[in-house]
Design a protein around this motif. Structure first.
Motif, PDB file in Angstrom:
ATOM      1  N   PRO A  35      15.378  -2.462   4.594  1.00  0.00           N
ATOM      2  CA  PRO A  35      14.478  -1.447   4.017  1.00  0.00           C
ATOM      3  C   PRO A  35      13.239  -2.021   3.345  1.00  0.00           C
ATOM      4  O   PRO A  35      12.138  -1.498   3.507  1.00  0.00           O
ATOM      5  CB  PRO A  35      15.377  -0.713   3.014  1.00  0.00           C
ATOM      6  N   GLN A  36      13.427  -3.107   2.583  1.00  0.00           N
ATOM      7  CA  GLN A  36      12.271  -3.666   1.882  1.00  0.00           C
ATOM      8  C   GLN A  36      11.275  -4.262   2.867  1.00  0.00           C
ATOM      9  O   GLN A  36      10.063  -4.061   2.736  1.00  0.00           O
ATOM     10  CB  GLN A  36      12.715  -4.736   0.886  1.00  0.00           C
ATOM     11  N   GLY A  51       4.541  -6.920  16.188  1.00  0.00           N
ATOM     12  CA  GLY A  51       5.553  -5.900  16.002  1.00  0.00           C
ATOM     13  C   GLY A  51       6.454  -6.217  14.823  1.00  0.00           C
ATOM     14  O   GLY A  51       6.296  -7.246  14.150  1.00  0.00           O
ATOM     15  N   PHE A  52       7.431  -5.348  14.585  1.00  0.00           N
ATOM     16  CA  PHE A  52       8.274  -5.522  13.403  1.00  0.00           C
ATOM     17  C   PHE A  52       9.058  -6.834  13.447  1.00  0.00           C
ATOM     18  O   PHE A  52       9.159  -7.534  12.431  1.00  0.00           O
ATOM     19  CB  PHE A  52       9.239  -4.339  13.270  1.00  0.00           C
ATOM     20  N   ASN A  53       9.636  -7.189  14.592  1.00  0.00           N
ATOM     21  CA  ASN A  53      10.411  -8.428  14.676  1.00  0.00           C
ATOM     22  C   ASN A  53       9.521  -9.647  14.455  1.00  0.00           C
ATOM     23  O   ASN A  53       9.922 -10.622  13.798  1.00  0.00           O
ATOM     24  CB  ASN A  53      11.118  -8.525  16.029  1.00  0.00           C
ATOM     25  N   GLU A  54       8.303  -9.623  15.004  1.00  0.00           N
ATOM     26  CA  GLU A  54       7.370 -10.725  14.783  1.00  0.00           C
ATOM     27  C   GLU A  54       6.945 -10.761  13.310  1.00  0.00           C
ATOM     28  O   GLU A  54       6.783 -11.841  12.723  1.00  0.00           O
ATOM     29  CB  GLU A  54       6.146 -10.553  15.688  1.00  0.00           C
ATOM     30  N   PHE A  55       6.795  -9.586  12.726  1.00  0.00           N
ATOM     31  CA  PHE A  55       6.422  -9.493  11.314  1.00  0.00           C
ATOM     32  C   PHE A  55       7.492 -10.117  10.426  1.00  0.00           C
ATOM     33  O   PHE A  55       7.172 -10.731   9.398  1.00  0.00           O
ATOM     34  CB  PHE A  55       6.207  -8.034  10.937  1.00  0.00           C
ATOM     35  N   PHE A  98       6.117  -3.740   6.225  1.00  0.00           N
ATOM     36  CA  PHE A  98       5.534  -3.570   7.558  1.00  0.00           C
ATOM     37  C   PHE A  98       4.789  -2.242   7.656  1.00  0.00           C
ATOM     38  O   PHE A  98       3.657  -2.172   8.149  1.00  0.00           O
ATOM     39  CB  PHE A  98       6.640  -3.641   8.616  1.00  0.00           C
ATOM     40  N   ALA A  99       5.429  -1.173   7.193  1.00  0.00           N
ATOM     41  CA  ALA A  99       4.814   0.152   7.257  1.00  0.00           C
ATOM     42  C   ALA A  99       3.548   0.214   6.404  1.00  0.00           C
ATOM     43  O   ALA A  99       2.584   0.904   6.759  1.00  0.00           O
ATOM     44  CB  ALA A  99       5.815   1.214   6.795  1.00  0.00           C
ATOM     45  N   ARG A 132       0.817  -1.201   0.000  1.00  0.00           N
ATOM     46  CA  ARG A 132       0.000   0.000   0.000  1.00  0.00           C
ATOM     47  C   ARG A 132       0.859   1.263   0.000  1.00  0.00           C
ATOM     48  O   ARG A 132       0.384   2.333  -0.267  1.00  0.00           O
ATOM     49  CB  ARG A 132      -0.909   0.012   1.226  1.00  0.00           C
ATOM     50  N   GLY A 133       2.125   1.156   0.336  1.00  0.00           N
ATOM     51  CA  GLY A 133       2.957   2.343   0.406  1.00  0.00           C
ATOM     52  C   GLY A 133       4.279   1.997   1.055  1.00  0.00           C
ATOM     53  O   GLY A 133       4.582   0.844   1.262  1.00  0.00           O
ATOM     54  N   SER A 134       5.091   2.989   1.399  1.00  0.00           N
ATOM     55  CA  SER A 134       6.373   2.706   2.019  1.00  0.00           C
ATOM     56  C   SER A 134       6.773   3.866   2.916  1.00  0.00           C
ATOM     57  O   SER A 134       6.331   4.995   2.741  1.00  0.00           O
ATOM     58  CB  SER A 134       7.455   2.487   0.952  1.00  0.00           C
ATOM     59  N   MET A 135       7.625   3.561   3.912  1.00  0.00           N
ATOM     60  CA  MET A 135       8.168   4.547   4.827  1.00  0.00           C
ATOM     61  C   MET A 135       9.643   4.254   5.005  1.00  0.00           C
ATOM     62  O   MET A 135      10.114   3.180   4.667  1.00  0.00           O
ATOM     63  CB  MET A 135       7.443   4.476   6.181  1.00  0.00           C
ATOM     64  N   GLY A 136      10.360   5.224   5.557  1.00  0.00           N
ATOM     65  CA  GLY A 136      11.766   4.985   5.806  1.00  0.00           C
ATOM     66  C   GLY A 136      11.961   3.987   6.927  1.00  0.00           C
ATOM     67  O   GLY A 136      11.274   4.059   7.952  1.00  0.00           O
ATOM     68  N   PRO A 137      12.889   3.039   6.776  1.00  0.00           N
ATOM     69  CA  PRO A 137      13.096   2.019   7.814  1.00  0.00           C
ATOM     70  C   PRO A 137      13.831   2.587   9.019  1.00  0.00           C
ATOM     71  O   PRO A 137      14.604   3.539   8.895  1.00  0.00           O
ATOM     72  CB  PRO A 137      13.956   0.969   7.097  1.00  0.00           C
TER      73      PRO A 137
END
Length: 244
Positions: A69-70, A124-128, A75-76, A58-63
């Motif tokens: 980054p990908q 969260g990000f690590n679980e993701f 996740f974002a 759906r979009g992207s944000m800075g990591p």
């Protein structure tokens, strides 16, 4: 109660992982094709669907520092409320099958139960990161067994997949699994706008996890390994109610 041929021969069933579910056999069927799983459909809609399923970006944000980054961009994109974690509703909106249908809600709940390791109700990000790898591994497995490239798993492909995982199910059980997890089984194949019968990517994953869990539960009860067990009502209900 008797059950023959559980977990014997062929592939090892999906090995252990978060919550004991684990990924499928290691990704050894080749890399994803260009424009593969979970990408946006091109203008005018997808050309015939995709083999498997995954995330719809759906979009992207800075990591954040140190993050891939990908992976962070995915996740974002899923974290639509920018809370820093993903809930079941966000995950359900993000996951698609190869024919661009949304993931089954029960499969989404199963994925949440596997990867919400801190039981916070969100990922969260690590679980993701673990969830991302899990889905990518299953995509490779799905693509390997979807030999006619229909985007779904038919009865023969299901039999071959389960057999190579080590589960030798009878024809009657195979038919029951297909009817349970193929939501289109009762539809008329070839009807206008209706895809042919077969198990979609999300339901294929859930079916394999359910069979693995049932087989492991039976194996723990079958202490003498003769294919027969005697269980009481509580044991039976505990086994059934812990299924995904």
């Amino acid at each position: 109660m008797s059950y023959g041929g559980y977990g014997s021969g062929g592939y090892a069933p999906p090995p252990g992982g978060p919550g004991g579910y684990g990924p499928p056999p290691p990704a050894s069927y080749g890399s994803s094709p260009p424009g593969g799983y979970g990408s946006y459909p091109p203008p005018g809609g997808p050309p015939g669907g995709l083999p498997g399923g995954g995330f719809a970006p759906r979009g992207s944000m800075g990591p954040p520092p140190g993050a891939d980054p990908q992976l962070w961009s995915w996740f974002a994109a899923v974290d639509t409320d920018n809370s820093g974690s993903i809930n079941a509703q966000e995950l359900e909106r993000a996951l698609i099958n190869g024919d661009w249908t949304p993931f089954d809600l029960d499969t989404v709940k199963m994925l949440m139960s596997i990867f919400d390791t801190d039981r916070s109700g969100t990922i969260g990000f690590n679980e993701f990161a673990g969830l991302w790898k899990y889905i990518k591994d299953w995509q490779n497995v799905f693509r390997h067994f979807d030999r006619d490239r229909s985007g779904s798993i038919d009865g023969v492909e299901l039999r071959d997949a389960l057999s190579q995982f080590g589960y030798q199910l009878s024809p009657q059980l195979l038919d029951l699994v297909q009817r349970k997890y193929d939501v289109k089984a009762s539809s008329v194949s070839g009807s206008r706008g209706m895809p042919p019968p077969g198990i979609s990517f999300d339901r294929f994953v859930r079916a394999c996890v359910a069979i693995k869990q049932l087989s492991e539960a039976f194996g723990r009860l079958d202490t003498d390994r003769d294919g027969w067990v005697q269980i009481n009502y509580d044991q039976f209900m505990q086994t059934v109610l812990t299924l995904p």
